[in-house]
Design a protein around this motif. Structure first.
Motif, PDB file in Angstrom:
ATOM      1  N   GLY A 142       0.790  -1.220   0.000  1.00  0.00           N
ATOM      2  CA  GLY A 142       0.000   0.000   0.000  1.00  0.00           C
ATOM      3  C   GLY A 142       0.825   1.275   0.000  1.00  0.00           C
ATOM      4  N   ARG A 143       2.156   1.140  -0.013  1.00  0.00           N
ATOM      5  CA  ARG A 143       3.055   2.298   0.029  1.00  0.00           C
ATOM      6  C   ARG A 143       3.681   2.513  -1.341  1.00  0.00           C
ATOM      7  N   LEU A 144       3.719   3.766  -1.785  1.00  0.00           N
ATOM      8  CA  LEU A 144       4.344   4.093  -3.059  1.00  0.00           C
ATOM      9  C   LEU A 144       5.859   4.036  -2.923  1.00  0.00           C
ATOM     10  N   VAL A 145       6.496   3.265  -3.796  1.00  0.00           N
ATOM     11  CA  VAL A 145       7.956   3.131  -3.781  1.00  0.00           C
ATOM     12  C   VAL A 145       8.488   3.462  -5.177  1.00  0.00           C
ATOM     13  N   ILE A 190       7.774  14.840 -10.407  1.00  0.00           N
ATOM     14  CA  ILE A 190       8.718  14.218  -9.475  1.00  0.00           C
ATOM     15  C   ILE A 190       9.443  13.045 -10.134  1.00  0.00           C
ATOM     16  N   LEU A 191       8.722  11.981 -10.470  1.00  0.00           N
ATOM     17  CA  LEU A 191       9.353  10.844 -11.140  1.00  0.00           C
ATOM     18  C   LEU A 191       9.865  11.249 -12.518  1.00  0.00           C
ATOM     19  N   LEU A 223      16.385   8.850  -7.938  1.00  0.00           N
ATOM     20  CA  LEU A 223      15.158   8.191  -7.470  1.00  0.00           C
ATOM     21  C   LEU A 223      14.979   8.329  -5.967  1.00  0.00           C
ATOM     22  N   ASP A 224      16.076   8.370  -5.214  1.00  0.00           N
ATOM     23  CA  ASP A 224      15.963   8.628  -3.770  1.00  0.00           C
ATOM     24  C   ASP A 224      15.369  10.011  -3.531  1.00  0.00           C
ATOM     25  N   LYS A 225      15.814  10.969  -4.322  1.00  0.00           N
ATOM     26  CA  LYS A 225      15.274  12.321  -4.215  1.00  0.00           C
ATOM     27  C   LYS A 225      13.784  12.326  -4.569  1.00  0.00           C
ATOM     28  N   ALA A 226      13.432  11.593  -5.620  1.00  0.00           N
ATOM     29  CA  ALA A 226      12.029  11.507  -6.026  1.00  0.00           C
ATOM     30  C   ALA A 226      11.183  10.865  -4.935  1.00  0.00           C
ATOM     31  N   GLN A 227      11.707   9.838  -4.296  1.00  0.00           N
ATOM     32  CA  GLN A 227      10.979   9.165  -3.224  1.00  0.00           C
ATOM     33  C   GLN A 227      10.682  10.133  -2.081  1.00  0.00           C
ATOM     34  N   LYS A 228      11.686  10.921  -1.697  1.00  0.00           N
ATOM     35  CA  LYS A 228      11.498  11.894  -0.602  1.00  0.00           C
ATOM     36  C   LYS A 228      10.461  12.950  -0.986  1.00  0.00           C
ATOM     37  N   ASP A 270       6.832  13.512   0.861  1.00  0.00           N
ATOM     38  CA  ASP A 270       6.435  14.826   1.402  1.00  0.00           C
ATOM     39  C   ASP A 270       5.100  15.270   0.829  1.00  0.00           C
ATOM     40  N   LEU A 271       4.891  15.020  -0.451  1.00  0.00           N
ATOM     41  CA  LEU A 271       3.619  15.385  -1.092  1.00  0.00           C
ATOM     42  C   LEU A 271       2.474  14.556  -0.530  1.00  0.00           C
ATOM     43  N   LEU A 272       2.673  13.259  -0.419  1.00  0.00           N
ATOM     44  CA  LEU A 272       1.610  12.368   0.059  1.00  0.00           C
ATOM     45  C   LEU A 272       1.267  12.619   1.528  1.00  0.00           C
TER      46      LEU A 272
END
Length: 417
Positions: free
Chosen positions: A211-214, A382-383, A401-406, A410-412
């Motif tokens: 259920g988590r976006l990765v 982002i992505l 991609l680590d930056k995109a994940q952060k 933050d957005l979610l």
């Protein structure tokens, strides 16, 4: 293939002699007491013409009622204007919506479940249907759905005695070989989330885990690294100006993974024998997974009851076998029902255009992006930005991609907007 010349006959489903579809629809709706607006994001070409012809044909069957298609610019423009319509309390009856748009509109409790309208959805492609199912209820009718396929230069492959690759490994190896022989990169791609998705899915990636976006999984890093390496090694070419089909002829071209909705445009741009194949997968004998793109038709809860009744009949018409056969063969979109494949219009078209049967076969191997309300912003800003940084600026894929994940977290979480 010369069968594409049959398109004008296919499109003549409803159009009166000499009349523009929008003018004929305007005349129909001027006489109607009940007008159901359909806001859409088709900006022109075959999709807009095909939609207008479907509306024109539907309106002919109505007494005192009509559907009026209203273009709103591109898809992002469309979603922006719908959100503004919520604030103004002036929503249309229907609109095109991606799965993530549906998730967003549901947060505002703005949509009607399709089946409560009385629309029968038997026979609709289950992959497409499950994409618009939220909390067990269906909130959209799959409409203009495309699927990624492998476009290839059949002349170039014959020159080098090669066959279309069956696996991702073969695609990379053959692209390397042909690039060395031709003196330039032969695998062309746009550095965006769509291209990335093909490699990501076929390396075993999934965006949602528990259920988590990765966005920075090992599969994601591997996919982005492969594309970056392809550019550095000289077998992959990033197209940064216009669409791939608009660049054909600007160097040696052998392959691209792109949407089936671009089929007509590839044919127009290719000065070679254009081939279409199912996507190379992880193993021989099973096509790779392609990204499903395109929208669904939704109905807004606060629209008038009398226009909702028009919407119900129109949606049922849209998924009828003949309507689906005509719309799909006119546009390159995938028929959303199996019944459409038996329609004489489809059968006749595929007899002249076997490439289209390949597109339909690929649609059975499909993947969807996450149906998150924030996905549009994540996908593009982002992505998409992380992909461009790695491909165009040489940023380390994991770092990007680590930056995109952060940024996505933050957005979610509501830390940023």
């Amino acid at each position: 293939m010369k069968g594409w010349l049959l398109l004008p006959a296919v499109l003549s489903l409803a159009l009166a002699q000499g009349a523009k579809p929008e003018d004929a629809i305007k005349e129909q709706c001027a006489k109607a007491k009940v007008v159901a607006e359909l806001w859409h994001g088709f900006t022109g070409g075959a999709p807009k013409a095909a939609l207008e012809n479907l509306v024109l044909e539907f309106n002919k069957t109505q007494q005192g009622r009509c559907v009026r298609p209203v273009p709103q610019g591109g898809y992002r423009d469309l979603s922006t204007k719908i959100k503004a319509a919520f604030a103004a309390g002036n929503v249309p009856t229907m609109a095109q919506a991606y799965e993530n748009n549906i998730a967003l509109y549901l947060e505002a409790q703005a949509l009607l479940p399709i089946e409560t309208l009385g629309v029968r959805l038997q026979g609709v492609n289950l992959t497409f249907l499950n994409g618009v199912r939220f909390g067990g209820l269906v909130y959209g009718v799959p409409f203009n759905k495309s699927i990624q396929v492998l476009y290839y230069n059949a002349d170039l492959l014959r020159k080098h005695k090669a066959k279309p690759p069956a696996t991702l490994e073969e695609l990379v190896a053959l692209s390397r070989r042909l690039s060395q022989a031709e003196g330039g990169p032969v695998y062309w791609f746009q550095p965006d989330a769509s291209t990335f998705a093909y490699f990501f899915f076929n390396l075993g990636g999934e965006y949602l885990k528990g259920g988590r976006l990765v966005l920075n999984s090992k599969e994601a890093v591997e996919a982005l690294s492969l594309l970056q390496r392809g550019v550095k090694e000289g077998w992959a070419k990033a197209i940064t100006s216009g669409y791939i089909n608009q660049n054909l002829g600007a160097g040696p071209y052998a392959f691209s993974v792109d949407t089936s909705a671009g089929y007509t445009y590839y044919r127009q741009g290719a000065k070679f024998d254009l081939g279409v194949a199912t996507l190379p997968g992880r193993k021989v004998g099973q096509p790779g997974y392609g990204l499903v793109q395109g929208t669904n038709l939704v109905v807004f809860r606060n629209s008038p009851k009398e226009t909702q009744a028009v919407a119900k009949d129109f949606l049922q018409f849209v998924i009828s076998p003949r309507a689906q056969a005509v719309f799909a063969t006119a546009t390159g979109y995938v028929p959303v029902t199996e019944a459409a494949l038996k329609d004489p219009v489809y059968q006749s078209y595929v007899a002249e255009n076997p490439d289209f049967a390949t597109i339909v076969r690929q649609s059975r191997y499909a993947k969807l992006e996450p149906a998150l309300a924030e996905w549009e912003q994540i996908r593009f800003d982002i992505l998409g930005q992380a992909i461009k940084e790695a491909i165009l600026n040489g940023v380390d894929p994991k770092t990007a991609l680590d930056k995109a994940q952060k940024l996505a977290e933050d957005l979610l979480s509501g830390k940023t907007r």
